[in-house]
Scaffold this active site. Structure first.
Site, mmCIF file in Angstrom:
data_model
loop_
_atom_site.group_PDB
_atom_site.id
_atom_site.type_symbol
_atom_site.label_atom_id
_atom_site.label_comp_id
_atom_site.label_asym_id
_atom_site.label_seq_id
_atom_site.Cartn_x
_atom_site.Cartn_y
_atom_site.Cartn_z
ATOM 1 N N ASP A 146 90.478 178.786 -3.166
ATOM 2 C CA ASP A 146 89.424 177.775 -3.078
ATOM 3 C C ASP A 146 90.081 176.510 -2.547
ATOM 4 O O ASP A 146 91.321 176.429 -2.456
ATOM 5 C CB ASP A 146 88.832 177.575 -4.495
ATOM 6 N N ARG A 156 75.155 185.665 -3.196
ATOM 7 C CA ARG A 156 74.630 184.652 -4.118
ATOM 8 C C ARG A 156 73.131 184.850 -4.288
ATOM 9 O O ARG A 156 72.589 184.727 -5.387
ATOM 10 C CB ARG A 156 74.915 183.239 -3.573
HETATM 11 N N1 NVA Z 1 85.967 174.210 -6.550
HETATM 12 C C1 NVA Z 1 84.930 173.804 -5.613
HETATM 13 C C2 NVA Z 1 83.905 174.880 -5.469
HETATM 14 C C3 NVA Z 1 82.803 174.552 -4.491
HETATM 15 C C4 NVA Z 1 81.761 175.619 -4.415
HETATM 16 C C5 NVA Z 1 84.307 172.513 -6.092
HETATM 17 O O1 NVA Z 1 84.068 172.372 -7.294
HETATM 18 O O2 NVA Z 1 84.075 171.633 -5.260
HETATM 19 N N1 CP Z 2 80.072 178.331 -3.050
HETATM 20 C C1 CP Z 2 79.159 177.385 -3.313
HETATM 21 O O1 CP Z 2 78.731 177.179 -4.447
HETATM 22 O O2 CP Z 2 78.731 176.710 -2.213
HETATM 23 P P1 CP Z 2 77.816 175.415 -2.182
HETATM 24 O O3 CP Z 2 78.625 174.255 -2.701
HETATM 25 O O4 CP Z 2 77.436 175.253 -0.737
HETATM 26 O O5 CP Z 2 76.590 175.634 -3.051
#
Ligand code: NVA
Ligand code: CP
Length: 303
Positions: free
Chosen positions: A219, A288
């Site tokens: 991530d 999703r």
């Molecule tokens: N770890 C990231 C995930 C985004 C879908 C965040 O929290 O920004």
């Molecule tokens: N992966 C995910 O939750 O993407 P978004 O931030 O675009 O919703």
């Protein structure tokens, strides 16, 4: 009757999670074949977003429409929540008018507080601690490509963040091994690690975490809310990029996952992200939609 919430993966039993994943794949098949499922006709989903989103918003809103219901997008700019109305009061009011609520916010405690005062099911659509909806889609994706994840080994490379912590919950529920490689100071919660026990191992070298694994996942280095740390994190996470060289340490048919949005050239190389033999990131995103439809049906007793 108390509503059924989904605040982290730990709100599901192993049996419920497996049934949900199967239902998600069945809903996907039915949707692709053009079959309508209008089990949630007339139902309304409130979507509270205090952070940005593409996948989460589109998948929940489209999913609810496909099931015959509708969805309200509520941002802090437009609601009294954004002007300081207490979460308890907002929860009582909003839940008196809708059938189900999803919340994306910072503090897990705020989602829990909302759920405590809500008369309808509440879904965690990402907090600083967990992103359980993404895990539903990721587990569905693994099972569609490789079958059961139980007994397999997954490598998490990077920050011990909300996604990493959700992978730990998943490992406990579905009984697989999880090798986590993160720089010092960026580990997941020690309490969670202790609860998960021996199936989780911490590594400092990405290559050692990836050795022989069935799935590699990562991530962004700086999550939403950590934008000010971006530069520092780029330095601290130097050497934690997942690319074809790192993947060469994994098992022959290992997959790559990323919840997206991705930063090409930071946590993942552009070449790996686009390598459709290995990278299943677009399937994760699409799933999703199907996984959350299965989740809403479960929480609203329509599964
Ligand atoms: N770890 C990231 C995930 C985004 C879908 C965040 O929290 O920004
Ligand atoms: N992966 C995910 O939750 O993407 P978004 O931030 O675009 O919703």
């Amino acid at each position: 009757m108390q509503p059924r919430h989904f605040l982290s993966l730990a709100d599901l039993t192993r049996g419920e999670l497996n049934a949900l994943l199967q239902s998600a794949s069945e809903l996907k098949r039915a949707h692709r074949q053009g079959h309508q499922n209008t089990s949630l006709t007339g139902a309304v989903l409130a979507m509270i977003f205090e952070k940005s989103s593409t996948r989460t918003r589109v998948s929940f809103e489209a999913g609810m429409a496909q099931l015959g219901g509708s969805a309200l997008f509520l941002s802090p700019n437009d609601t009294q929540l954004g002007r300081g109305e207490p979460i308890q009061d907002s929860a009582r009011v909003i839940s008196s008018m809708v059938d189900i609520v999803m919340i994306r916010t910072f503090r897990q405690a705020d989602i829990e507080l909302f759920a405590k005062h809500s008369s309808v099911p509440v879904i965690n659509a990402l907090s600083d601690d967990y992103h359980p909806c993404q895990l539903l889609a990721d587990l569905q994706t693994f099972s569609e490509h490789r079958g059961s994840i139980t007994g397999k080994t997954v490598a998490w490379i990077g920050d011990g963040n909300n996604m990493c912590q959700s992978w730990i919950n998943a490992a406990m529920l579905l009984d697989f091994n999880l090798n986590i490689a993160c720089p010092e100071g960026y580990e997941p919660s020690p309490e969670l690690l202790e609860r998960a026990g021996a199936r989780i191992t911490l590594h400092r070298q990405p290559a050692s975490a990836v050795d022989g694994v069935d799935l590699v996942t990562t991530d962004v280095f700086a999550s939403m809310g950590q934008e000010a740390e971006q530069q520092l994190r780029l330095e601290k996470f130097n050497g934690f990029q997942v690319d074809h060289t790192l993947m060469s340490h994994a098992a022959n048919n290992a997959l790559f996952m990323h919840c997206l949005p991705a930063h090409r050239g930071e946590e993942v190389s552009a070449e790996l992200l686009e390598d459709s033999q290995i990278s299943v990131v677009w399937d994760e995103a699409e799933n999703r939609l199907h996984a959350q439809k299965a989740l809403m049906l479960l929480l609203l007793n329509k599964a």
